[in-house]
Design an enzyme around this catalytic site. Sequence first.
Site, PDB file in Angstrom:
ATOM      1  N   ASP A 166      -4.370   2.799   1.532  1.00 52.54           N
ATOM      2  CA  ASP A 166      -5.684   3.459   1.619  1.00 52.54           C
ATOM      3  C   ASP A 166      -6.460   2.954   2.836  1.00 52.54           C
ATOM      4  OD1 ASP A 166      -5.163   4.769  -0.795  1.00 52.54           O
ATOM      5  OD2 ASP A 166      -6.119   3.195  -1.984  1.00 52.54           O
ATOM      6  N   ASP A 182      -3.252   0.313  -7.180  1.00 56.60           N
ATOM      7  CA  ASP A 182      -4.450  -0.146  -6.475  1.00 56.60           C
ATOM      8  C   ASP A 182      -4.778  -1.550  -6.950  1.00 56.60           C
ATOM      9  OD1 ASP A 182      -4.811   2.204  -5.024  1.00 56.60           O
ATOM     10  OD2 ASP A 182      -6.075   3.116  -6.558  1.00 56.60           O
TER      11      ASP A 182
END
Length: 194
Positions: A146, A132
């Site tokens: 995402d 991330d």
Amino acid sequence: MSSRSTARPTRARVGLVVSAVVLGALLYAADQASKAWVVAHMVEGQRITVIPDLLWWRFLRNPGAAFSLGESVTWVFTLVQAAVAVVVIRLLPRARSAAWLLSLAGLLAGVLGNLTDRLFREPGFGRGHVVDFISVPHFAIFNIADSCICVSIAVIAVLTLRGVPLEGRSPESGTLAPADDGRAAAEHPEETRP
């Protein structure tokens, strides 16, 4: 009905499918390329300002789901993502509307993007941590996969709430598009007469 008029929807359908495949491939490639760049050029925990007070790159490895939930059961998310990918792949051939095709392609790209991390990143197969790096104020750190998942699910929710079926609607009547096997024409011959 002439062969020319029946060829038109087929060409349109092929164009839609190709668009969906291209979109999915581009989104998946963007997700994997961005994660590869982050891993190669940043140190875990590092933060780079992109737009002051609005956007940063912040490298984290997430073993869990959104907001780092379920960090100790990474393998569960691997199984869930694999199952979702199978379901989406099975739904894609049934989709007839552009909105459904493109949203399913985006969902598949996002799921496969994070599933790739789960399968092939450290600490091991099926237990990999998702990379991330996109950070905005007052929100969890996320990645392109995402984003694909969230946007696609939002579009699917709108389509469902508006009653747009996966199989699409015929533009002339607003009813479900008939199957290509000719049964609709045989059952309702008056609809096919000029």
